[in-house]
Design an enzyme around this catalytic site. Structure first.
Site, PDB file in Angstrom:
ATOM      1  N   CYS A   6      19.085   1.742 -19.440  1.00  0.00           N
ATOM      2  CA  CYS A   6      17.915   0.854 -19.414  1.00  0.00           C
ATOM      3  C   CYS A   6      18.347  -0.604 -19.547  1.00  0.00           C
ATOM      4  O   CYS A   6      19.082  -0.959 -20.479  1.00  0.00           O
ATOM      5  CB  CYS A   6      16.976   1.231 -20.553  1.00  0.00           C
ATOM      6  SG  CYS A   6      15.692   0.009 -20.846  1.00  0.00           S
ATOM      7  N   CYS A  51      17.174  -2.166 -23.117  1.00  0.00           N
ATOM      8  CA  CYS A  51      17.650  -1.714 -24.425  1.00  0.00           C
ATOM      9  C   CYS A  51      18.705  -2.683 -24.984  1.00  0.00           C
ATOM     10  O   CYS A  51      19.455  -3.299 -24.227  1.00  0.00           O
ATOM     11  CB  CYS A  51      18.218  -0.295 -24.321  1.00  0.00           C
ATOM     12  SG  CYS A  51      16.948   0.998 -24.356  1.00  0.00           S
ATOM     13  N   HIS A  91      13.288   2.220 -27.016  1.00  0.00           N
ATOM     14  CA  HIS A  91      12.975   2.578 -25.633  1.00  0.00           C
ATOM     15  C   HIS A  91      11.760   3.510 -25.533  1.00  0.00           C
ATOM     16  O   HIS A  91      11.063   3.533 -24.517  1.00  0.00           O
ATOM     17  CB  HIS A  91      14.209   3.270 -25.029  1.00  0.00           C
ATOM     18  CG  HIS A  91      14.100   3.590 -23.574  1.00  0.00           C
ATOM     19  ND1 HIS A  91      14.222   2.628 -22.587  1.00  0.00           N
ATOM     20  CD2 HIS A  91      13.873   4.758 -22.905  1.00  0.00           C
ATOM     21  CE1 HIS A  91      14.083   3.196 -21.390  1.00  0.00           C
ATOM     22  NE2 HIS A  91      13.867   4.484 -21.562  1.00  0.00           N
ATOM     23  N   ASN A 105       2.193  -4.868 -17.274  1.00  0.00           N
ATOM     24  CA  ASN A 105       1.872  -3.706 -16.451  1.00  0.00           C
ATOM     25  C   ASN A 105       2.365  -2.495 -17.208  1.00  0.00           C
ATOM     26  O   ASN A 105       3.561  -2.341 -17.417  1.00  0.00           O
ATOM     27  CB  ASN A 105       2.576  -3.778 -15.094  1.00  0.00           C
ATOM     28  CG  ASN A 105       2.045  -4.896 -14.232  1.00  0.00           C
ATOM     29  OD1 ASN A 105       0.850  -5.198 -14.258  1.00  0.00           O
ATOM     30  ND2 ASN A 105       2.912  -5.524 -13.454  1.00  0.00           N
ATOM     31  N   SER A 112       8.206  -0.429 -13.456  1.00  0.00           N
ATOM     32  CA  SER A 112       9.352   0.359 -13.004  1.00  0.00           C
ATOM     33  C   SER A 112      10.302   0.717 -14.143  1.00  0.00           C
ATOM     34  O   SER A 112      11.321   1.334 -13.924  1.00  0.00           O
ATOM     35  CB  SER A 112      10.098  -0.387 -11.895  1.00  0.00           C
ATOM     36  OG  SER A 112      10.520  -1.637 -12.375  1.00  0.00           O
ATOM     37  N   HIS A 169      10.508   1.352 -20.774  1.00  0.00           N
ATOM     38  CA  HIS A 169      10.753   0.590 -22.007  1.00  0.00           C
ATOM     39  C   HIS A 169       9.605  -0.426 -22.162  1.00  0.00           C
ATOM     40  O   HIS A 169       9.329  -1.184 -21.235  1.00  0.00           O
ATOM     41  CB  HIS A 169      12.102  -0.129 -21.905  1.00  0.00           C
ATOM     42  CG  HIS A 169      12.581  -0.681 -23.207  1.00  0.00           C
ATOM     43  ND1 HIS A 169      13.770  -0.315 -23.791  1.00  0.00           N
ATOM     44  CD2 HIS A 169      12.019  -1.579 -24.051  1.00  0.00           C
ATOM     45  CE1 HIS A 169      13.920  -0.965 -24.931  1.00  0.00           C
ATOM     46  NE2 HIS A 169      12.867  -1.741 -25.113  1.00  0.00           N
ATOM     47  N   HIS A 195       7.435  -3.387 -22.255  1.00  0.00           N
ATOM     48  CA  HIS A 195       7.710  -4.810 -21.976  1.00  0.00           C
ATOM     49  C   HIS A 195       6.543  -5.459 -21.250  1.00  0.00           C
ATOM     50  O   HIS A 195       5.702  -4.794 -20.659  1.00  0.00           O
ATOM     51  CB  HIS A 195       8.985  -4.953 -21.139  1.00  0.00           C
ATOM     52  CG  HIS A 195       8.831  -4.480 -19.719  1.00  0.00           C
ATOM     53  ND1 HIS A 195       8.818  -3.146 -19.366  1.00  0.00           N
ATOM     54  CD2 HIS A 195       8.680  -5.163 -18.557  1.00  0.00           C
ATOM     55  CE1 HIS A 195       8.669  -3.030 -18.054  1.00  0.00           C
ATOM     56  NE2 HIS A 195       8.570  -4.238 -17.535  1.00  0.00           N
ATOM     57  N   GLN A 215       5.419  -9.498 -19.190  1.00  0.00           N
ATOM     58  CA  GLN A 215       5.985 -10.572 -18.383  1.00  0.00           C
ATOM     59  C   GLN A 215       5.246 -11.884 -18.640  1.00  0.00           C
ATOM     60  O   GLN A 215       4.099 -11.887 -19.097  1.00  0.00           O
ATOM     61  CB  GLN A 215       5.875 -10.240 -16.897  1.00  0.00           C
ATOM     62  CG  GLN A 215       6.501  -8.914 -16.491  1.00  0.00           C
ATOM     63  CD  GLN A 215       6.647  -8.775 -14.983  1.00  0.00           C
ATOM     64  OE1 GLN A 215       7.037  -9.717 -14.298  1.00  0.00           O
ATOM     65  NE2 GLN A 215       6.333  -7.601 -14.457  1.00  0.00           N
TER      66      GLN A 215
HETATM   67  O1  LIG Z   1       7.783  -7.497 -11.858  1.00  0.00           O
HETATM   68  P1  LIG Z   1       7.898  -6.017 -11.694  1.00  0.00           P
HETATM   69  O2  LIG Z   1       7.562  -5.251 -12.950  1.00  0.00           O
HETATM   70  O3  LIG Z   1       9.222  -5.593 -11.130  1.00  0.00           O
HETATM   71  O4  LIG Z   1       6.813  -5.619 -10.607  1.00  0.00           O
HETATM   72  C1  LIG Z   1       5.486  -5.273 -10.875  1.00  0.00           C
HETATM   73  O5  LIG Z   1       4.716  -6.385 -11.334  1.00  0.00           O
HETATM   74  C2  LIG Z   1       4.585  -7.483 -10.419  1.00  0.00           C
HETATM   75  C3  LIG Z   1       3.644  -8.513 -11.021  1.00  0.00           C
HETATM   76  O6  LIG Z   1       2.336  -8.002 -11.235  1.00  0.00           O
HETATM   77  C4  LIG Z   1       4.070  -7.025  -9.048  1.00  0.00           C
HETATM   78  O7  LIG Z   1       4.166  -8.092  -8.131  1.00  0.00           O
HETATM   79  C5  LIG Z   1       4.887  -5.837  -8.505  1.00  0.00           C
HETATM   80  O8  LIG Z   1       4.290  -5.358  -7.314  1.00  0.00           O
HETATM   81  C6  LIG Z   1       4.904  -4.730  -9.573  1.00  0.00           C
HETATM   82  O9  LIG Z   1       5.672  -3.628  -9.113  1.00  0.00           O
END
Ligand SMILES: O=P(O)(O)O[C@H]1O[C@H](CO)[C@@H](O)[C@H](O)[C@H]1O
Ligand SMILES: O=P(O)(O)O[C@H]1O[C@H](CO)[C@@H](O)[C@H](O)[C@H]1O
Lengths: 345, 345
Positions: free
Chosen positions: A50, A53, A113, A153, A161, A164, A166, A168
């Site tokens: 990961c 981690c 994790h 997300n 994806s 873990h 997290h 943004q």
């Molecule tokens: O940034 P990540 O986690 O790789 O990607 C994810 O969040 C982003 C922001 O909402 C999107 O644009 C991506 O389509 C989604 O897969």
């Protein structure tokens, strides 16, 4: 008299000015469509593969520190870049574009994790809130940054994806579409009433008590009257502050408590790690005072009927108007009935 | 000079007035997230359990006729109902709602359970176009109907719960959100220039020839400069007609041809039945003349990297601005390179 629980109707989203369509009678529709996979939930506390981690190597070769609570770094695959020159493009007023400068960061919520926000203890969630505030302060010190989007997300169904836990932060040189809309609506209200739109809206919701999920000293969590996603909610600060920067220690603690309780209630609905996209909406930065802006956080969770059957915002929704089946009041009742103790104990 | 293929930038959607974010450098990002199931594609020509196949019984007990080309009926689980009284709701100008009247129909495109639009022959697609025109005429004869949304959700990933090729029509008593936006933008342009927005936009696109996929006598199919979905396209009539009602026989044939070619190209990209939501945008009805309205059809397909990896419009996109990785020009090139013969032969 409009019967919300029986009649198809539209409701106005005060923050965007747009309508949503409610089809309460439609929840009886049988479902034969796509069913989501339930990812097996047996993650180890530490995964050597990961990139979040502690101590592991990331895509660019950097090694993560041996961090103890939360940890932040610039996204190795940022959608926005700091080194972007400012350029305009306009061909006959028909092809219009401009470059966009920005910084994208990733925040690991915990060294563990195998956890998610609702499984973390209050102190650990409070540490995430502290970091959000610190990041907001530091990013807004850069004059060219005009808006800072903090979001998460959660769950693979929401494009996440890495399991873990997290979130943004995308900070950028101009105002995003949704922020422009909410600015317009909040400004119009503030100019007319001298109070924020959400101040008056929350006061009315508290009086009616039909869509309130959580009500503590400093925050309210509710299903907005105009919610589009089945279990959409919003956390609103009781004090009309324009950004997380103004949160006091008490408010940060209460916010952590609200986050914990709301996400535990979510997980308990279908006894699953409830997926969602969530994020704060707050005032632009480096653009003067914004007394009309009232800090809030949206939760957009896709699940509708079960842990594996989601709402599809597709044809009619993309081309015409967002549409929902269960009413916001039904969703609020379901959320209110949940235990505040996580089903995993 | 703004470098579309390298620099992060925003582009303006002329039809909605909103921006989208393009992150061209980001296509190098590795993908470890959710991968879609590929539904096995071995459907029989007739399925005794399908509610759309000729002669079968539907949810309410009605028996489908033994139809030979396309077939239309009122949705057994309609989101909008014709028997809805007109009611308003307004509490302190903060909770605002009104009832919405409507009719929801389902159109089976073919008696054959195993086909999709790109696999049907031209005459069969032309029969669908004829039916769309007929339905539009009949529905707009009802004075209370103000807008008619014709659309298709294709593929289980787009919330389609029956693989038998079919579309939908939702006709309703007020204007949907997207139609309000496109009305505003088109009206402003028409008042200023005396020509439709799409007339001038398509003329410029034809001159530049960077995003055009199909160009026949009566229609153009292109990737809009402001496309948000990876392979988003738009079909536009060359003649500025405000709805399908005005299509001549020649135009209907050419439209069927355009639909066939575009959907074949889609299927060929990843050698899969390419999922999408698609639908026509056209003039409101029973609301006077709308010379500013220029008929067009949007295609919003979710696939990004392969038959199983889609673009997620989630956190940042829901809370801030729609974001894409590959550029519209790259998508247009890929579509142009495809054969016009379906990969299944
Ligand atoms: O940034 P990540 O986690 O790789 O990607 C994810 O969040 C982003 C922001 O909402 C999107 O644009 C991506 O389509 C989604 O897969
Ligand atoms: O009407 P259907 O095919 O049952 O349902 C599908 O299309 C509708 C209109 O876009 C959506 O509201 C539903 O979420 C989707 O599953």
């Amino acid at each position: 008299m409009l019967d919300f629980a029986e009649q198809p109707h539209k409701r106005k989203n005060l923050l965007t000015g747009d309508y949503i369509l409610v089809s309460p009678h439609r929840s009886k529709r049988p479902w034969q469509g796509q069913v989501e996979d339930l990812a097996p939930d047996n993650r180890p506390q530490y995964d050597p593969k990961c990139y979040l981690c502690p101590g592991n190597k990331r895509a660019d070769g950097t090694q993560n520190p041996d961090y103890k609570d939360s940890f932040v770094f610039v996204n190795d695959f940022s959608a926005l870049l700091e080194e972007t020159s400012i350029e305009q493009f306009d061909e006959e007023n028909l092809l219009i574009a401009e470059s966009e400068r920005g910084i994208c960061k990733v925040i690991s919520f915990s060294p563990r994790h195998d956890l998610t926000l609702p499984q973390m203890d209050l102190l650990a969630i409070k540490a995430v809130v502290d970091l959000w505030q610190k990041e907001f302060r530091e990013l807004s010190a850069k004059e060219w940054i005009k808006y800072i989007q903090i979001f998460e997300n959660k769950g693979s169904i929401m494009g996440c994806s890495n399991p873990h836990p997290h979130g943004q932060i995308w900070a950028e040189s101009s105002l995003p579409v949704e922020i422009e809309k909410e600015s317009t609506q909040q400004k119009a209200y503030f100019q007319q009433h001298g109070r924020t739109l959400l101040q008056d809206y929350v006061a009315l919701e508290l009086k009616k008590d039909e869509r309130i999920i959580i009500n503590n000293e400093h925050f309210v969590a509710l299903v907005p009257f105009w919610a589009a996603w089945p279990y959409e909610t919003m956390i609103v600060s009781k004090r009309p502050v324009s950004s997380i920067l103004e949160f006091t220690e008490d408010e940060k603690e209460d916010f952590a408590r609200t986050l914990q309780e709301l996400t535990i209630r979510y997980d308990n609905i279908f006894k699953t790690s409830f997926p969602y996209s969530a994020g704060m909406h707050q005032s632009p930065v480096n653009m003067g005072e914004h007394p009309e802006w009232h800090w809030h956080m949206h939760f957009y969770p896709p699940l509708l009927r079960s842990a594996t059957v989601k709402k599809f915002m597709v044809g009619y929704e993309m081309l015409a108007t967002p549409q929902r089946d269960i009413t916001p009041e039904q969703a609020a009742n379901t959320l209110k009935q949940q235990s505040t103790i996580h089903y995993k104990g």
